[in-house]
Design an enzyme around this catalytic site. Structure first.
Site, PDB file in Angstrom:
ATOM      1  N   CYS A 266      36.888 -44.009   8.466  1.00 11.30           N
ATOM      2  CA  CYS A 266      36.266 -43.644   7.175  1.00 11.30           C
ATOM      3  C   CYS A 266      34.822 -44.101   7.281  1.00 11.30           C
ATOM      4  CB  CYS A 266      36.987 -44.317   6.008  1.00 11.30           C
ATOM      5  SG  CYS A 266      38.744 -43.920   5.881  1.00 11.30           S
ATOM      6  N   ALA A 268      31.539 -43.105   6.666  1.00 12.24           N
ATOM      7  CA  ALA A 268      30.333 -43.056   5.824  1.00 12.24           C
ATOM      8  C   ALA A 268      30.170 -44.359   5.035  1.00 12.24           C
ATOM      9  CB  ALA A 268      30.428 -41.864   4.871  1.00 12.24           C
ATOM     10  N   PRO A 269      28.931 -44.813   4.865  1.00  6.37           N
ATOM     11  CA  PRO A 269      27.651 -44.163   5.199  1.00  6.37           C
ATOM     12  C   PRO A 269      27.153 -44.422   6.616  1.00  6.37           C
ATOM     13  CG  PRO A 269      27.220 -46.144   3.961  1.00  6.37           C
ATOM     14  CD  PRO A 269      28.721 -46.019   4.035  1.00  6.37           C
ATOM     15  N   GLY A 270      27.929 -45.117   7.457  1.00  6.77           N
ATOM     16  CA  GLY A 270      27.583 -45.206   8.868  1.00  6.77           C
ATOM     17  C   GLY A 270      27.032 -46.527   9.360  1.00  6.77           C
ATOM     18  N   GLY A 271      26.935 -47.534   8.497  1.00  9.50           N
ATOM     19  CA  GLY A 271      26.384 -48.810   8.936  1.00  9.50           C
ATOM     20  C   GLY A 271      27.209 -49.469  10.021  1.00  9.50           C
ATOM     21  N   ASP A 314      40.218 -35.886   7.539  1.00  8.98           N
ATOM     22  CA  ASP A 314      40.967 -36.695   6.591  1.00  8.98           C
ATOM     23  C   ASP A 314      41.816 -37.683   7.384  1.00  8.98           C
ATOM     24  OD1 ASP A 314      42.730 -37.769   4.754  1.00  8.98           O
ATOM     25  OD2 ASP A 314      43.252 -35.860   3.820  1.00  8.98           O
ATOM     26  N   ASP A 332      37.789 -48.897   7.520  1.00  5.52           N
ATOM     27  CA  ASP A 332      37.087 -49.438   6.352  1.00  5.52           C
ATOM     28  C   ASP A 332      37.586 -48.618   5.167  1.00  5.52           C
ATOM     29  OD1 ASP A 332      35.400 -50.636   4.587  1.00  5.52           O
ATOM     30  OD2 ASP A 332      33.545 -49.979   5.521  1.00  5.52           O
ATOM     31  N   CYS A 385      35.934 -53.622   0.818  1.00  3.34           N
ATOM     32  CA  CYS A 385      34.939 -54.378   0.048  1.00  3.34           C
ATOM     33  C   CYS A 385      35.563 -54.735  -1.299  1.00  3.34           C
ATOM     34  CB  CYS A 385      33.638 -53.601  -0.113  1.00  3.34           C
ATOM     35  SG  CYS A 385      33.812 -51.928  -0.768  1.00  3.34           S
TER      36      CYS A 385
END
Length: 446
Positions: A266, A268-271, A314, A332, A385
């Site tokens: 999962c 995004a956002p790619g950090g 997905d 994540d 998170c």
């Protein structure tokens, strides 16, 4: 709460930025949208900092602002006048939380009613805000009798935090109510963080070393990324310290295995995707179910000069998988965001208690679907998170109970976080990292 200093503007600009903030808040206060796509280009460049502070600050204090608005109004605004309600909230926020001259906070907020085509509201707003000036002390004392108002969190959030962390729930709320610090991740392909600190001397940007991430620096004051030396060239990225720990936890699996096959499920956002590529020689596939967010990952990797196999997919399905097992999987997982409320304060309003069970069910499906894609001896890192056990320790305990070939290898001797079942939990810290949970799981080879 921090009180940013903003000088008064010309009446036209001052009214325009307040009207823009009110429009941005309407979807939040009506439960129909978030601040995630906030566009500060709708205001002139010099007012963009004020615009963001009005939007995010008002969301942080929304419970209290609404309680005060209820005391100031003879009767609630009609549903069609949610924009006027938002203007009133913006005005209250300025008077109580910002160092804007009161005459500007009152006059320009009331005057902004004309810009939302509600000139009749000018007098109402002016009267309410002037009354707040006169009676601020008694009115605040009255509404603060409600703990949800005083702590700026809806009641169900307070109950959830208290049940999960009986000794820490109040500190969690207090951390949530402050803006998170701006933390950088130095790209090790271009040097270490000590070297980058020297680059910050010229623009006079103060920073300190993060305690737990070896690539992390926390700025003394946030700044525009355009001011960061080498940002466009990929020397540094913005990423919270807690999020940077994913790469450290996967290091023992990836560092000894050049070319290891890795899935960021999962992404995004790619950090985290970028961090893994900066540190390790890996063959990385990154998927996300949102094409718009996937484009952000592509932009991030392009700026950093990194490459990965990006695909729309997905993670609860396998139609994107080529059948080759992965040596490591980073999950994540979508979650409540309860550990990053300070960065996304609209979560307090938009998230519902009923969402937690639905998210936990999705997280379980993701774990069960991705585990078979992992090679024997491989590692899956589960991350959220969140600070809620239903999404974290309880989730991982249930997975281990139904998955015989899974074992927890989350390190115990690290200096960050605290034990939480088979994982480790970081709680949001006012001047440090966000709230995060990690559990490292290994697939038995026998």
């Amino acid at each position: 709460m921090n009180q940013p200093r903003h000088s008064s503007r010309s009446p036209d600009n001052g009214q325009a930025v307040r009207a823009a903030a009110a429009r941005a808040l309407v979807p939040v206060i009506t439960g129909r949208g978030s601040l995630s796509s906030l566009d500060d280009h709708q205001v002139v460049s010099r007012d963009r900092g004020l615009f963001k502070e009005l939007c995010f600050g008002s969301c942080r204090a929304l419970c209290r602002l609404e309680a005060l608005a209820g005391k100031l109004l003879d009767k609630p605004f009609k549903t069609r006048d949610a924009d006027v309600q938002a203007l009133l909230l913006v005005g209250i926020y300025q008077l109580l939380y910002m160092r804007i001259p009161p005459h500007a906070a009152v006059g320009e907020t009331a005057g902004a009613a004309r810009l939302i085509n509600k000139p009749w509201a000018t007098r109402v707003l002016n009267g309410c805000l002037r009354r707040l000036q006169r009676e601020a002390g008694p009115l605040q004392a009255e509404v603060d009798r409600d703990p949800a108002v005083a702590l700026l969190h809806p009641k169900w959030w307070l109950k959830a935090f208290r049940q999960a962390w009986p000794d820490d729930w109040r500190a969690i709320c207090e951390a949530n109510n402050l803006p998170g610090p701006m933390t950088l991740r130095v790209n090790r392909r271009h040097g270490d963080r000590e070297s980058y600190l020297e680059h910050l001397d010229a623009p006079d940007i103060g920073a300190r070393l993060c305690l737990h991430s070896p690539e992390g620096l926390t700025l003394d004051e946030p700044c525009d990324v355009g001011q960061l030396p080498g940002f466009k060239e990929g020397l540094v990225s913005v990423q919270d310290e807690a999020a940077q720990l994913a790469a450290e936890l996967l290091g023992p699996t990836l560092a000894p295995r050049p070319g290891a096959r890795v899935l960021d499920a999962c992404c995004a956002p790619g950090g985290k995707t970028a961090h893994l590529l900066e540190l390790f020689d890996v063959d990385l596939q990154a998927i996300d179910s949102d094409d718009t967010r996937l484009a952000r990952v592509e932009d991030t990797l392009s700026r950093l000069g990194l490459e990965a196999d990006l695909a729309h997919g997905d993670a609860t399905r396998r139609d994107w998988w080529d059948g080759t097992p992965f040596d490591a999987v980073l999950l994540d997982a979508p979650c409540s965001g309860s550990g990053v409320i300070r960065r996304h304060p609209d979560i307090k309003r938009l998230r519902r208690h009923s969402d937690i069970a639905k998210l936990a069910e999705l997280q379980a499906r993701l774990l069960d679907n991705l585990w078979p894609l992992l090679a024997p001896g491989g590692t899956l890192l589960y991350a959220t998170c969140s600070v809620l056990p239903e999404e974290n320790a309880d989730q991982v305990a249930a997975f281990l109970a139904r998955t015989p070939d899974a074992e927890a290898t989350t390190p115990e001797g690290v200096a960050w976080g605290r034990p939480a079942g088979a994982g480790r939990q970081l709680l949001p810290s006012a001047d440090s990292h966000d709230g995060f949970f990690y559990a490292r799981l290994r697939k038995r080879a026998d």
